[in-house]
Design an enzyme around this catalytic site. Structure first.
Site, PDB file in Angstrom:
ATOM      1  N   HIS A   1       0.842  -1.201   0.000  1.00  0.00           N
ATOM      2  CA  HIS A   1       0.000   0.000   0.000  1.00  0.00           C
ATOM      3  C   HIS A   1       0.877   1.251   0.000  1.00  0.00           C
ATOM      4  CE1 HIS A   1      -3.992  -1.795   1.680  1.00  0.00           C
ATOM      5  NE2 HIS A   1      -3.489  -2.501   0.694  1.00  0.00           N
TER       6      HIS A   1
ATOM      7  N   PRO B   1      -3.313  -0.099  19.011  1.00  0.00           N
ATOM      8  CA  PRO B   1      -3.117  -0.551  17.627  1.00  0.00           C
ATOM      9  C   PRO B   1      -3.306   0.532  16.563  1.00  0.00           C
ATOM     10  CG  PRO B   1      -5.201  -1.374  18.488  1.00  0.00           C
ATOM     11  CD  PRO B   1      -4.485  -0.728  19.627  1.00  0.00           C
TER      12      PRO B   1
ATOM     13  N   LYS C   1       1.888  -0.302  15.076  1.00  0.00           N
ATOM     14  CA  LYS C   1       3.321  -0.384  15.390  1.00  0.00           C
ATOM     15  C   LYS C   1       3.732  -1.638  16.159  1.00  0.00           C
ATOM     16  CE  LYS C   1       4.800   3.121  13.364  1.00  0.00           C
ATOM     17  NZ  LYS C   1       4.822   2.510  12.050  1.00  0.00           N
TER      18      LYS C   1
ATOM     19  N   TYR D   1      -8.890   5.150   8.153  1.00  0.00           N
ATOM     20  CA  TYR D   1      -9.006   5.485   9.571  1.00  0.00           C
ATOM     21  C   TYR D   1     -10.116   6.534   9.681  1.00  0.00           C
ATOM     22  CZ  TYR D   1      -4.591   3.090  10.550  1.00  0.00           C
ATOM     23  OH  TYR D   1      -3.611   2.149  10.702  1.00  0.00           O
TER      24      TYR D   1
ATOM     25  N   TYR E   1       4.352   6.435  10.105  1.00  0.00           N
ATOM     26  CA  TYR E   1       3.520   5.276   9.737  1.00  0.00           C
ATOM     27  C   TYR E   1       4.322   4.244   8.944  1.00  0.00           C
ATOM     28  CZ  TYR E   1      -0.789   2.752   8.830  1.00  0.00           C
ATOM     29  OH  TYR E   1      -1.769   1.785   8.803  1.00  0.00           O
TER      30      TYR E   1
HETATM   31  C1  PHB Z   1      -5.233  -4.626  10.837  1.00  0.00           C
HETATM   32  O1  PHB Z   1      -5.333  -4.791   9.608  1.00  0.00           O
HETATM   33  O2  PHB Z   1      -5.481  -5.539  11.638  1.00  0.00           O
HETATM   34  C2  PHB Z   1      -4.810  -3.302  11.342  1.00  0.00           C
HETATM   35  C3  PHB Z   1      -4.454  -2.314  10.452  1.00  0.00           C
HETATM   36  C4  PHB Z   1      -4.058  -1.067  10.922  1.00  0.00           C
HETATM   37  C5  PHB Z   1      -4.055  -0.816  12.268  1.00  0.00           C
HETATM   38  C6  PHB Z   1      -4.405  -1.794  13.178  1.00  0.00           C
HETATM   39  C7  PHB Z   1      -4.783  -3.049  12.713  1.00  0.00           C
HETATM   40  O3  PHB Z   1      -3.713   0.415  12.712  1.00  0.00           O
END
Ligand code: PHB
Ligand code: APR
Length: 393
Positions: free
Chosen positions: A74, A295, A299, A203, A387
């Site tokens: 990505h 989460p 990280k 997000y 990120y």
């Molecule tokens: C996930 O795909 O499980 C995932 C992706 C991004 C995050 C947390 C979990 O910030």
């Protein structure tokens, strides 16, 4: 039974397994002791975003082949608020870096296969695991395995047994300083058999709370919604989960979330946690055993990988030359990166969630921050470089 090895490793998560693999590449012997079964650790659903540096390390160490085939590269993420999406072009903002979406349990499977192929001993299903004599030159791991009592004598123990493991609590009280935050919410996560309808992670900030749109493959969507911390999964029938996801994720321009059969469901608490130092005598902590991030910044696994990269180098130096300088610096070296990730994860979490104690003033601040990140190239660059992951050294 008595075993002898150079490094005794407790825990077969990403940290313990990758450490054992990297040590093997450098000619250092280890034994991994895990209390769960192989099947359990290979199917435990966790996060799935790999930083560029994590991907590079897995490739360089020869365990990236399936990840290269099946992982999804990505180049951006989307912040969604006020009914529309705002793309952060991470690759453009970071001079060409990207992330790879590949489930943590897939990394675990690849590492177990590599260790098994190299006759690397991993003991699964160990019970009563304990560590002893940590401040001596011959620390020991003891456990029971199929009715037998086993003792492993080593030169160093790596505590890679996660947040609920036994290594950190085996350090005498008074040695460690604990830094901690708990958050007044949790994430309810699902895996759904639904082909993703959006190419990148989303997000979403919404007045009903945060939501995250992620994926595992071209067939599987991974989704999360912010819920109250004491929430019981029984109170969340599938229809209620989809309803919240639709409300929080859908946009004014008609983007629709695709539903599918829910094949996994769980609630995870959110905390920030660090212990200092990450060492006591000949015990070195790595990964979740030493630190937890919420989460939101993706990280957790990447930090575990960075820790064991440093620990493998330090241990190789120690076994090749007898020098302890890199081992002595291990904790301080790792903590720099860890605190950067702690800050980033806390910042992303604070920007994107609804806190029960927040008032309208705070909500306006959050919106202003989101708009700034979406509009300002320097602000977006700061998000993007954290990120995709800062360089290792
Ligand atoms: C996930 O795909 O499980 C995932 C992706 C991004 C995050 C947390 C979990 O910030
Ligand atoms: N004895 C042996 N093994 C243990 C014990 C014990 N007493 N307690 C826990 N373990 C094992 C767990 O079953 C698990 O397999 O230690 C392993 C720890 O693995 P993780 O929890 O995956 O931690 P780590 O390897 O540090 O990886 C960090 O995991 O929780 C996620 O978000 C986090 O992605 C990050 C990653």
């Amino acid at each position: 039974m008595l075993m002898r090895t150079q490094v005794g490793i407790v825990g077969a998560g990403p940290a313990g397994l990758l450490l054992s693999h990297l040590l093997h590449l450098h000619g250092v012997e280890s034994v991994v002791v895990e209390n769960r079964s192989r099947d359990y650790v290979e199917h435990r659903v966790r996060a799935g975003v790999l930083e560029q540096g994590t991907v590079d390390l897995l490739n360089e160490s020869g365990v990236g082949e399936r990840m290269q085939r099946e992982g999804l590269v990505h180049h951006g993420i989307e912040l969604r608020f006020g009914g529309r999406g705002h793309r952060i072009d991470m690759t453009d903002l970071t001079g060409g870096r990207s992330i790879t979406v590949y489930g943590q349990q897939e990394v675990v499977k690849d590492l177990i296969r590599a260790r098994a192929g190299a006759d690397g001993p991993i003991v699964f299903g160990a019970t009563d695991v304990a560590v002893h004599d940590l401040d001596t030159a011959v620390p020991r791991i003891t456990f029971r395995n199929g009715g037998e009592t086993v003792e492993i004598k080593s030169n160093v123990i790596a505590g890679c047994d996660g947040f609920h493991g036994i290594c950190r609590p085996s350090i005498p009280s008074g040695v460690l300083s604990v830094f901690e935050r708990t958050y007044p919410f949790a994430w309810l996560g699902i895996l759904a058999e639904a082909p993703p309808t959006h190419e990148e992670l989303i997000y979403a900030y919404h007045e009903r709370g945060f939501a995250l749109y992620s994926m595992r493959s071209p067939e599987i969507t991974r989704l999360y919604v912010q819920v109250a911390p004491e929430e019981d999964i029984g109170g969340w029938p599938d229809e209620r989960i989809w309803q919240e996801l639709h409300t929080r994720l859908e946009t004014d321009d008609g983007w629709k979330l695709r539903e599918g059969k829910i094949v996994e469901k769980g609630i995870t608490g959110m905390r920030s946690f660090v212990v200092e130092p990450m060492q006591f005598g000949r015990l070195f902590l790595a990964g979740d055993a030493a630190h937890i991030v919420p989460p939101t910044g993706a990280k957790g696994m990447n930090l575990a990988v960075a820790d064991v990269r440093a620990l493998a180098r330090a241990l190789t130096g120690f076994f090749k030359s007898g020098k302890t300088d890199m081992l002595d610096a291990y904790s301080a070296t790792c903590l720099k990166r860890i605190w950067r990730a702690e800050h980033f994860s806390w910042w992303m979490t604070s920007m994107l969630h609804r806190f029960p104690s927040d008032d309208a003033f705070q909500h306006r601040l959050q919106r202003s921050q989101l708009e700034y990140v979406a509009r300002s190239r320097p602000a977006a660059t700061s998000l993007a470089e954290n990120y995709v992951g800062l360089p290792f050294d």
